[in-house]
Design an enzyme around this catalytic site. Structure first.
Site, PDB file in Angstrom:
ATOM      1  NE  ARG B  53      -0.133   1.125   3.719  1.00 25.55           N
ATOM      2  CZ  ARG B  53       0.995   1.861   4.472  1.00 25.55           C
ATOM      3  NH1 ARG B  53       2.210   1.491   4.588  1.00 25.55           N
ATOM      4  NH2 ARG B  53       0.450   3.158   4.837  1.00 25.55           N
ATOM      5  CB  ALA B  55       0.741   6.947  -3.933  1.00 25.68           C
ATOM      6  NE  ARG B  90      -6.090   0.569  -2.739  1.00 25.03           N
ATOM      7  CZ  ARG B  90      -5.311   0.798  -1.915  1.00 25.03           C
ATOM      8  NH1 ARG B  90      -3.860   0.654  -1.951  1.00 25.03           N
ATOM      9  NH2 ARG B  90      -5.620   1.734  -1.080  1.00 25.03           N
ATOM     10  CD  GLN B 203      -3.809   3.545   8.490  1.00 25.23           C
ATOM     11  OE1 GLN B 203      -4.400   4.112   9.394  1.00 25.23           O
ATOM     12  NE2 GLN B 203      -4.625   3.699   7.268  1.00 25.23           N
ATOM     13  CG  ASP B 244      -3.141  10.305   1.151  1.00 26.84           C
ATOM     14  OD1 ASP B 244      -3.260  10.690   2.438  1.00 26.84           O
ATOM     15  OD2 ASP B 244      -3.325   9.124   0.575  1.00 26.84           O
ATOM     16  CE  LYS B 255      -4.798   7.405   6.293  1.00 25.16           C
ATOM     17  NZ  LYS B 255      -5.489   6.779   5.020  1.00 25.16           N
TER      18      LYS B 255
END
Lengths: 367, 367
Positions: B53, B55, B90, B203, B244, B255
């Site tokens: 996981r 990017a 994905r 996480q 992100d 997040k």
């Protein structure tokens, strides 16, 4: 409040008139069970093991604990033994000593033969007075929810965010932060509650969600991280939280994470209310950040969590890797500049010097 | 970075030269296991099931997926099949399409017989370039940690708070937010990291705590609620988080819960840095709160959690009462006014119009 249509308090004299019934809060939200306390030892263990929690409920429990002790042996010596045993069961609970001292001042002047019935009556008074205080907090807070509803032209439910559990389960009935919500809901004002799960002990996801759900109040559980986003996007009309201790200046010590929600409310012009009985105001201190020590609790509350397995058992699981330390602050302090108003049994008071003086005068008048 | 003294990347060509090794991140933090991908299908399943996981790592994985597909069948038709299969694994991962398009532009002009070796080399280049970018982010960020250390006269470790996992596990090596921390630690600057557990997917408590612990970096896991309190009490020197998606104006989508930490940092004059490769800046939008749609994910991520039982099994448990709804926003937006600086491979840029223009020019120069 109601559990699936049936009205309950968190503590009451059982139908047999000789034992005390309480909801076992250690089993919530997965199991709803009423247990009976028949002896002083039952009460001491119940307080210690958090079968009951929340300062007002612990106070009422202590009252009934003395009553059960007196019914077994109404002597002075038995009273003092019961006092010490109950006090040691949860020594940091503020209302515990207050309730025990009240029982002492009422009972010790009496002849032993009169003590049992007066003890049960006094315990009942302690419980009833807490219900009356919470009900008054609820009425004053309901007016704020009504205003919020009017200000959206009654076009949609009022969205209220709360943190932790300051509901009826923490008191004898109504709760503090949730009392206004129950009052609004019961009189037909449509409400929807955002329930912070409230890590690490998850009192929101377990207790607040449980009590709102069983009373029928629409609500949605969110992680503690989500409150800022929903306030930023207009999904919260007001916040209402409880308080463990409030300073004379209006700083609010409450469950860890309250401060972050107050910051988000402030940044998004969302009113942030704190509901509390004035008995929890510490008039001896002004600055909460400087003067209130914040306890740390066991790191296992952070690293281990319990819940219901798919086959219906309650199980604990470890969340963190072996060897990673955790630190567990139980409370934080929200400075008064982020608090819109204190919702008390005497009305709503913004935490400004002149308003705090007024509140103090009100409180002293009624003492 | 290191796992118990042994250097690792998250993805590498296996010693046999024909399979690709990755760390199975679904098993962390409780089990460390390297798995081998031998076919396109292995890679597609690995991306879909979140064995990998983040990017940048997904981009590198896609490159190797094409290489494995070419080694089985280097035809145009096989390439297009692999492209579509990987893209669908994905579809919202930003770097996935970018990596696939790069593989296409390099491979399709070549004769099929040349494609396999060039595909492996190009996948390796994608991975190496990501490592170089993260390393550069780390160097620029390390200077900030060095400054913080100097400003406390090197008298104690620098306390850094991070949210979620923007570490080497989310990239090929170094990470983004954690790269400066590893660079500082590796050069002997004493650091201590406050790791937000980062509900609902945890996480922080699982991946960040795991990678810091196995590299040897001192750290403490806290609940997401605790960050405000520790900043208010001087226990955080700076915050570093990942992103992100960042807007041309400097608003940061990261997040859920990042915004709350930025508010607390602002209220307590703690510098709040965001580490990111410039490839994640969306130059087409200015206002993140208005323009970035925030996805909601399955409510079960809030209501159910998994961890390790006392007898060593990974088990899921339900946290909420039956019938309570949950809502699960995955990200939030931190407005630029709460961001001290963007730590990029080109240096540290405060999110001011003239600085963002400079950053954009730097990025375009190197393209």
């Amino acid at each position: 409040m109601k559990v699936d249509g049936q009205p309950y308090r968190t503590i009451w004299l059982s139908a047999d008139g000789r034992s005390v019934s309480v909801i076992d809060q250690t089993l919530l939200p997965h199991v709803f069970k009423v247990v009976a306390w028949r002896t002083l030892e039952d009460v001491v263990a119940g307080i210690r093991n958090m079968v009951v929690r929340g300062a007002p409920l612990i106070g009422a429990s202590a009252g009934y604990g003395i009553a059960l002790a007196m019914s077994a042996d109404p002597s002075d010596k038995a009273f003092e033994y019961a006092y010490q045993a109950l006090f040691a069961s949860r020594p940091t609970a503020a209302n515990l000593r207050w309730a025990l001292d009240r029982m002492r001042s009422v009972l010790l002047p009496l002849a032993p033969s009169e003590r049992t019935s007066v003890a049960f009556a006094t315990a009942r008074n302690i419980a009833d007075e807490d219900v009356a205080n919470c009900s008054a907090i609820g009425e004053h807070g309901k007016a704020l929810i009504q205003q919020a509803w009017d200000s959206v032209q009654r076009s949609r439910p009022v969205n209220i965010l709360t943190h932790c559990n300051a509901g009826w389960l923490a008191t004898v009935d109504w709760g503090t932060a949730l009392a206004p919500i129950y009052k609004a809901f019961d009189t037909g004002i449509p409400v929807h509650v955002w329930v912070d799960e409230t890590r690490p002990r998850n009192q929101g996801a377990s207790l607040t969600a449980w009590e709102l759900g069983h009373h029928g109040v629409p609500h949605t559980v969110i992680v503690d991280n989500a409150g800022g986003h929903i306030m930023q996007n207009g999904k919260v009309d007001l916040c209402i939280v409880g308080s463990d201790r409030t300073t004379a200046g209006g700083d609010v010590c409450n469950k860890i994470g309250t401060y972050l929600k107050a910051l988000a409310a402030h940044d998004n012009q969302v009113p942030f209310y704190v509901a509390l009985p004035v008995s929890t105001i510490d008039w001896t201190i002004e600055d909460g950040v400087k003067s209130i020590p914040i306890e740390t609790r066991a790191p296992e509350e952070v690293t281990v969590i319990s819940g219901l397995t798919s086959d219906g058992k309650v199980e604990s699981v470890q969340l963190t890797p072996q060897g990673s330390a955790a630190l567990n602050y139980a409370f934080d302090v929200t400075p008064r500049r982020f608090v819109t108003g204190l919702v008390t049994e005497f009305g709503v008071f913004p935490p400004l010097p002149e308003e705090m003086t007024k509140l103090r005068e009100e409180a002293e008048k009624q003492r």
